[in-house]
Design an enzyme around this catalytic site. Structure first.
Site, PDB file in Angstrom:
ATOM      1  N   HIS A  20     -22.962 -23.364 -73.241  1.00 19.41           N
ATOM      2  CA  HIS A  20     -22.484 -21.975 -73.313  1.00 19.41           C
ATOM      3  C   HIS A  20     -23.213 -21.115 -72.272  1.00 19.41           C
ATOM      4  O   HIS A  20     -22.607 -20.292 -71.601  1.00 19.41           O
ATOM      5  CB  HIS A  20     -22.771 -21.361 -74.685  1.00 19.41           C
ATOM      6  CG  HIS A  20     -22.054 -22.005 -75.834  1.00 19.41           C
ATOM      7  ND1 HIS A  20     -22.697 -22.471 -76.953  1.00 19.41           N
ATOM      8  CD2 HIS A  20     -20.731 -22.246 -76.049  1.00 19.41           C
ATOM      9  CE1 HIS A  20     -21.815 -22.960 -77.809  1.00 19.41           C
ATOM     10  NE2 HIS A  20     -20.616 -22.851 -77.287  1.00 19.41           N
ATOM     11  N   LYS A  44     -13.930 -21.166 -91.217  1.00 18.93           N
ATOM     12  CA  LYS A  44     -14.887 -22.152 -90.699  1.00 18.93           C
ATOM     13  C   LYS A  44     -16.228 -21.784 -91.324  1.00 18.93           C
ATOM     14  O   LYS A  44     -16.688 -20.651 -91.158  1.00 18.93           O
ATOM     15  CB  LYS A  44     -15.056 -21.970 -89.178  1.00 18.93           C
ATOM     16  CG  LYS A  44     -14.178 -22.831 -88.306  1.00 18.93           C
ATOM     17  CD  LYS A  44     -14.689 -22.701 -86.863  1.00 18.93           C
ATOM     18  CE  LYS A  44     -13.709 -23.323 -85.891  1.00 18.93           C
ATOM     19  NZ  LYS A  44     -14.110 -23.107 -84.494  1.00 18.93           N
ATOM     20  N   ARG A  93     -14.660 -28.618 -70.764  1.00 23.65           N
ATOM     21  CA  ARG A  93     -15.629 -29.688 -70.536  1.00 23.65           C
ATOM     22  C   ARG A  93     -14.966 -30.956 -70.041  1.00 23.65           C
ATOM     23  O   ARG A  93     -15.394 -31.585 -69.102  1.00 23.65           O
ATOM     24  CB  ARG A  93     -16.394 -30.000 -71.823  1.00 23.65           C
ATOM     25  CG  ARG A  93     -17.418 -28.977 -72.154  1.00 23.65           C
ATOM     26  CD  ARG A  93     -17.805 -29.022 -73.578  1.00 23.65           C
ATOM     27  NE  ARG A  93     -16.723 -28.544 -74.417  1.00 23.65           N
ATOM     28  CZ  ARG A  93     -16.846 -28.238 -75.682  1.00 23.65           C
ATOM     29  NH1 ARG A  93     -17.995 -28.413 -76.283  1.00 23.65           N
ATOM     30  NH2 ARG A  93     -15.829 -27.790 -76.364  1.00 23.65           N
ATOM     31  N   SER A 131     -21.628 -27.799 -79.893  1.00 23.18           N
ATOM     32  CA  SER A 131     -22.479 -27.304 -80.983  1.00 23.18           C
ATOM     33  C   SER A 131     -22.504 -28.260 -82.170  1.00 23.18           C
ATOM     34  O   SER A 131     -23.532 -28.399 -82.834  1.00 23.18           O
ATOM     35  CB  SER A 131     -22.002 -25.928 -81.457  1.00 23.18           C
ATOM     36  OG  SER A 131     -22.103 -25.007 -80.418  1.00 23.18           O
TER      37      SER A 131
END
Ligand code: ADP
Length: 163
Positions: A20, A44, A93, A131
């Site tokens: 990040h 979430k 990514r 994460s």
């Protein structure tokens, strides 16, 4: 044309990683202002509270004068409109990110045609980093110093003691 370009970088940041921070640094060099916006999505269940995620991000971006940390509930495009921002940044990514990001960006464009999403690729050393991997490694007591700043590890250890 001299535009005052403000970029919005949304995410869960549970917790912030060097991946990040790579994107934040790139954005801070390109845009006049970067708003890092933490999604407060009750569906979430994050490991770190909103307050902890915000604090860890604030510590991480102290050195950038044009980066601010905020949070939002609900629809991202509504929040972007409220902030008067028409540029969203996301990190890309690997090909595995593409399908989801493609869908999200086209959906957001349908909802708010004036808002554009752009993608940035981090340094290749962070392309595998996310994460959830960090959370799993921390739970297993692995060394994550290469992936997250020290205060993330300290915040996690403090949480463990409280449980
Ligand atoms: P979300 O749950 O919205 O995907 P994340 O916190 O996982 O939120 O990620 C926020 C943004 O940061 C996403 O665009 C994601 O692709 C990007 N990102 C996450 N990890 C990395 C990384 N290692 N390198 C580059 N971008 C990343």
């Amino acid at each position: 044309m001299n535009k005052n370009l403000i970029a919005l970088y949304p995410g869960t940041f549970d917790p912030v990683t060097y991946g990040h921070l790579d994107i934040i640094e790139r954005a801070s060099l390109l845009f006049n202002k970067v708003i890092v916006a933490i999604a407060n999505n009750p569906s979430k269940i994050p490991l770190f509270t909103l307050k902890e995620r915000k604090h860890m991000l604030e510590l991480s971006v102290k050195k950038y004068k044009n980066v601010e940390i905020d949070w939002f509930n609900g629809l991202l495009v509504k929040y972007a409109r409220k902030k008067n921002v028409s540029l969203i940044i996301r990190g890309l990514r690997a090909v595995s990110d593409f399908e989801y990001e493609f869908q999200m960006s086209l959906t957001n464009r349908k909802l708010a045609p004036e808002i554009t999403t752009i993608y940035m690729m981090p340094n290749e050393k962070y392309t595998y980093l996310n994460s959830s991997l960090v959370r799993e490694l921390m739970r297993l007591d692995a060394d994550v110093t290469e992936f997250v700043p020290d205060f993330v590890i300290e915040t996690f250890k403090r949480k463990l003691k409280k449980i």
